[in-house]
Motif scaffolding. Structure first.
Motif, mmCIF file in Angstrom:
data_model
loop_
_atom_site.group_PDB
_atom_site.id
_atom_site.type_symbol
_atom_site.label_atom_id
_atom_site.label_comp_id
_atom_site.label_asym_id
_atom_site.label_seq_id
_atom_site.Cartn_x
_atom_site.Cartn_y
_atom_site.Cartn_z
ATOM 1 N N GLY A 1 -5.441 12.438 -0.177
ATOM 2 C CA GLY A 1 -6.658 12.977 0.414
ATOM 3 C C GLY A 1 -7.856 12.075 0.461
ATOM 4 N N SER A 2 -8.143 11.376 -0.620
ATOM 5 C CA SER A 2 -9.464 10.766 -0.662
ATOM 6 C C SER A 2 -9.574 9.446 0.112
ATOM 7 C CB SER A 2 -9.880 10.551 -2.112
ATOM 8 O OG SER A 2 -8.914 9.745 -2.736
ATOM 9 N N GLU A 3 -8.585 8.552 -0.075
ATOM 10 C CA GLU A 3 -8.799 7.210 0.483
ATOM 11 C C GLU A 3 -8.480 7.123 1.982
ATOM 12 O OE1 GLU A 3 -6.144 5.232 -2.692
ATOM 13 O OE2 GLU A 3 -6.222 7.413 -2.590
ATOM 14 N N GLN A 4 -9.362 6.544 2.737
ATOM 15 C CA GLN A 4 -9.100 6.210 4.144
ATOM 16 C C GLN A 4 -9.157 4.697 4.224
ATOM 17 O OE1 GLN A 4 -8.681 8.599 6.467
ATOM 18 N NE2 GLN A 4 -9.157 10.273 5.068
ATOM 19 N N ALA B 1 -5.333 4.135 8.338
ATOM 20 C CA ALA B 1 -4.392 4.646 7.334
ATOM 21 C C ALA B 1 -5.122 5.633 6.434
ATOM 22 C CB ALA B 1 -3.847 3.491 6.517
ATOM 23 N N TYR B 2 -4.352 6.488 5.806
ATOM 24 C CA TYR B 2 -4.970 7.443 4.878
ATOM 25 C C TYR B 2 -4.120 7.558 3.625
ATOM 26 C CZ TYR B 2 -1.351 10.515 6.736
ATOM 27 O OH TYR B 2 -0.145 11.037 7.107
ATOM 28 N N THR C 1 0.855 -1.192 0.000
ATOM 29 C CA THR C 1 0.000 0.000 0.000
ATOM 30 C C THR C 1 0.891 1.243 0.000
ATOM 31 O OG1 THR C 1 -1.586 -1.304 1.288
ATOM 32 C CG2 THR C 1 -2.013 1.056 1.111
ATOM 33 N N PRO C 2 1.367 1.637 -1.177
ATOM 34 C CA PRO C 2 2.204 2.838 -1.239
ATOM 35 C C PRO C 2 1.344 4.095 -1.183
ATOM 36 C CG PRO C 2 1.926 1.916 -3.432
ATOM 37 C CD PRO C 2 1.172 1.010 -2.497
ATOM 38 N N GLN C 3 1.998 5.236 -0.998
ATOM 39 C CA GLN C 3 1.333 6.544 -0.970
ATOM 40 C C GLN C 3 0.245 6.610 0.102
ATOM 41 O OE1 GLN C 3 0.285 7.508 -5.095
ATOM 42 N NE2 GLN C 3 2.029 6.258 -5.718
ATOM 43 N N HIS C 4 0.474 5.854 1.149
ATOM 44 C CA HIS C 4 -0.424 5.870 2.303
ATOM 45 C C HIS C 4 0.413 6.020 3.569
ATOM 46 C CE1 HIS C 4 -3.510 4.443 -0.399
ATOM 47 N NE2 HIS C 4 -4.415 4.483 0.582
ATOM 48 N N PHE C 5 -0.213 6.500 4.608
ATOM 49 C CA PHE C 5 0.478 6.550 5.887
ATOM 50 C C PHE C 5 -0.532 6.258 6.986
ATOM 51 C CE2 PHE C 5 3.296 8.437 9.184
ATOM 52 C CZ PHE C 5 4.344 7.558 8.963
ATOM 53 N N VAL C 6 0.004 6.154 8.204
ATOM 54 C CA VAL C 6 -0.852 5.741 9.314
ATOM 55 C C VAL C 6 -1.254 6.958 10.137
ATOM 56 C CG1 VAL C 6 -0.909 4.380 11.439
ATOM 57 C CG2 VAL C 6 0.099 3.419 9.360
#
Ligand SMILES: Cc1cc2nc3c(=O)[nH]c(=O)nc-3n(C[C@H](O)[C@H](O)[C@H](O)COP(=O)(O)O)c2cc1C
Length: 714
Positions: A653-656, A648-649, A633-638
């Protein structure tokens, strides 16, 4: 054995098994060394490799050579003083033949890397002369590799030389993805003339030969390969037509140089793309055609293309000597018409001996092995094999190339720095200046500084808290397929022993203990540890991840330690949060995945495991991880960890994402310097230094370099 995964790269089915597409597959010479430890060369068993050889008009004193390696050291488009110092060191170290890095044989071939060398300009000649003098002094021969980039180039690399790329057809490079201009016959003629003119420059400089680079998917390889050659004229279609430019280049070179210098060509025997690339069957036909012309004195047999560079410059996951079988087949075809060179993870002279004595090849090229130790031949001949720095296969060298930076060797900080640190530059200290030095910490930096200081004549004690030297290298070497990291530990440890350092294992250094030693100098090399707060550069608004203090949150090192003891100990569902882009989190995922855990790797970076791309490990590792179901899951953080739930988000901006039922969260973020002891000791001894990760956590190459530097200065 070689890993047999199949993967898709650039939409092309690729095969990772050399010879998999071969109709006739001679046995691969295999000399496995158990547990990643290096068996010594048996000097007495080496005889074939020391035989001299005539390659056309060029006579080499023995069979061990250095193949072409872009070093990225050039100045103003020609080989630099740094190059010459590197080549001189190799010649001094005993190599019989050095092939330079690829040189543009035409103005349109400059932009593959940022610091290219050209051979077609007359201004190249004086530096070629210097190169010739430097290596001839040691009875070593020098050959210039000539190449065209074709599509593996950037038309905007040099600010004053923007140009459309010249392609064999309209297919762009998988790496650069720049659509080229399809070459007309007038362009082909220009290229052919460029190779001829370049060869003449080499000849007048007094060098010994030229090598046409027809391998690895560069311009001549693009003509040879169905991947790029879709032409319908006399340069495309049949293997014979695809070979036409290699024949014309050979002729153009011979018109200029006659038989005065050696002329060779490098070929990829298999591009590992099945029928989408050059197959061994086609390579055999190419060899028959080219050998039949009598234009070439040697064929240097490699493999791979830009789609499969991970096989051409194979990392540690690949068996040693993995392409010797190709050379053997080439030799059967070419017979006495030309000499055959072999290459590919040949790191030990025993294996080279086997390749020569079995008749598989006439010359053995050792590329990265010579980056690790340019003196490997000399040391062996002098019975000092135990002093050889061995190639680990980490591929930091080629990774630097991809960064458009000068090539270095992770293990040997002298490589590329021969002018300051080459043979004979270590300053010994006299008896009166000899200091008693205690080095605290037996990781890479500590071992290096201890070794170098001791070699200079200091009295050095190395104290290590654990019962073995190596520090974090001992962690990575325990991951699947990473056993060869033991070679790195072994290199450093042997050097420490050879230098006469007194090693004390299982001892924790305290101020009191050190004071009882009353040393003149203390070097603190206490390394680093992993941060567990969740601090991230991606979140300047906070100091960590809320919930990172929970019991189910571990740092990556502790998690690996636990998983190695019991792969099920972290539970069924594990989230790894990574910002290192390195191997540890991926290796952990592999261990856990193999034990049946559901593993997800989250990173705010563009890709998971970016470093493994630089090191050409990705095409081996990723298929294994995918097979195990590891999720990326790149371009995501916790955002936070709340009990067994990870929030994670998406960075944009859009995906949670809410991941529930998580047994363990592993943080693989930053390292923190273990610098407490250094601060405690300052002022308590005449000299207190610190080195490596204890200053700032960095790459292994950087801390080994720093150890060498301090060892020379102290
Ligand atoms: C840093 C680096 C640069 C290279 N540059 C070239 C090059 O200019 N031309 C070429 O034909 N091969 C090049 N290669 C491939 C090597 O010549 C050799 O085939 C490859 O490293 C496998 O041999 P080894 O396992 O002995 O290193 C390069 C390899 C490395 C590591």
């Amino acid at each position: 054995m070689f890993h047999r995964q199949r993967g898709r790269l650039g939409g092309v089915e690729m095969t990772n098994q050399p010879g998999e597409t071969t109709t006739t597959r001679p046995e691969v010479v295999s000399t496995q060394v158990p547990e990643g430890r290096e068996a010594p060369n048996d000097q007495a068993a080496l005889s074939y490799i020391w035989q001299p050889l005539s390659i056309g008009p060029m006579r080499v004193k023995h069979r061990i050579m250095v193949p072409a390696r872009v070093l990225n050291y050039s100045r103003d488009g020609i080989i630099s003083e740094r190059h010459i110092a590197t080549y001189r060191e190799l010649a001094m170290g005993g190599a019989s033949l050095i092939v330079t890095e690829q040189h543009a044989a035409h103005p349109i071939s400059k932009g593959s890397f940022y610091m290219p060398c050209t051979a077609w300009e007359k201004q190249a000649i004086p530096q070629f002369e210097k190169f010739a003098n430097a290596v001839h002094e040691y009875d070593c021969r020098g050959v210039v590799q000539l190449f065209g980039t074709g599509v593996h180039d950037r038309g905007t690399m040099m600010i004053d030389e923007w140009h459309p790329l010249w392609g064999v057809s309209r297919i762009p490079s998988i790496v650069h993805n720049e659509v080229p201009m399809e070459m007309g016959k007038e362009h082909i003629k220009e290229i052919v003339e460029g190779f001829g003119d370049s060869a003449l420059n080499v000849k007048v400089s007094g060098l010994d030969g030229v090598e046409v680079h027809g391998a690895h998917g560069y311009l001549i390889g693009q003509f040879l390969s169905p991947t790029y050659n879709k032409r319908t004229d006399e340069y495309g279609g049949s293997v014979k037509n695809r070979c036409r430019i290699a024949v014309e280049i050979g002729q153009a070179i011979r018109e200029r140089v006659g038989g005065d210098i050696a002329v060779g060509i490098r070929l990829s025997f298999d591009e590992f793309l099945g029928p989408a690339g050059i197959t061994p069957d086609q390579a055999e036909e190419q060899l028959e055609i080219l050998a039949g012309t009598g234009l070439y004195d040697y064929f240097s047999i490699s493999g791979g293309s830009y789609h499969t560079l991970h096989i051409a410059v194979a990392p540690m996951s690949v068996d040693d000597g993995h392409m010797i079988s190709f050379a053997k087949r080439a030799k059967e075809i070419v017979g006495e018409r030309a000499k055959i060179f072999t290459v590919g993870r040949i790191r030990e002279l025993r294996m080279a001996e086997e390749a020569i004595s079995s008749g598989a090849a006439d010359m053995v090229a050792m590329g990265r092995a010579h980056l690790a130790d340019p003196h490997l031949v000399r040391k062996t001949r002098e019975g000092r094999e135990h002093e050889i720095i061995k190639c680990v296969g980490v591929n930091e060298c080629i990774g630097r190339l991809f960064d458009q930076r000068e090539v270095i060797c992770m293990m040997n900080p002298v490589t590329g720095r021969e002018r300051q640190w080459g043979h004979g530059t270590l300053q010994p200290v006299g008896e009166r200046e000899s200091k008693s030095i205690v080095v605290v910490g037996g990781g890479p930096a500590g071992m290096k500084v201890a070794e170098v200081a001791a070699r200079r004549g200091h009295r050095v004690v190395l104290i290590e808290r654990e019962n073995e030297l190596g520090d974090h290298l001992n962690l990575i070497k325990r991951l699947p397929t990473r056993e060869n990291w033991e070679i790195a530990v072994d290199n450093l440890r042997r050097a420490v022993e050879n230098a006469g350092v007194e090693v004390r294992l299982g001892v924790t250094a305290t101020k009191d203990l050190l004071q009882s030693e009353a040393p003149d100098a203390v070097v603190v090399a206490t390394g680093s540890r992993y941060d567990i707060s969740g601090l991230s550069a991606y979140r300047p608004d906070r100091d960590g991840i809320p919930g990172s203090d929970q019991e189910n949150v571990l740092d990556v090192k502790s998690a690996i330690d636990r998983a190695l003891e019991d792969p099920e100990s972290l539970g069924r569902r594990v989230v790894i949060v990574d910002e290192t882009a390195g191997y540890l989190p991926l290796g952990l995922a592999e261990i856990l995945g193999r034990a049946g855990a559901d593993v997800e790797i989250i990173t705010p970076q563009m890709f998971v495991g970016q470093e493994t791309f630089r090191h050409l490990e990705m095409p081996y590792l990723f298929p294994r991880l995918k097979e195990l179901g590891v999720r990326f899951t790149p371009q995501h953080f916790v955002e936070s960890i709340d009990g067994d739930t990870v929030h994670a988000y998406g960075l944009w901006g859009s995906e949670q994402r809410t991941i529930g039922g998580v047994d363990a969260v592993v943080l693989s973020l930053y390292q923190v310097a273990n610098d407490e002891l250094y601060h405690e000791l300052r002022g308590a001894f005449p000299e207190v230094h610190r080195v490596g990760d204890a200053v700032a956590p960095r790459r292994t190459a950087a801390v080994i370099y720093e150890g060498e530097k301090l060892g020379r200065e102290i």
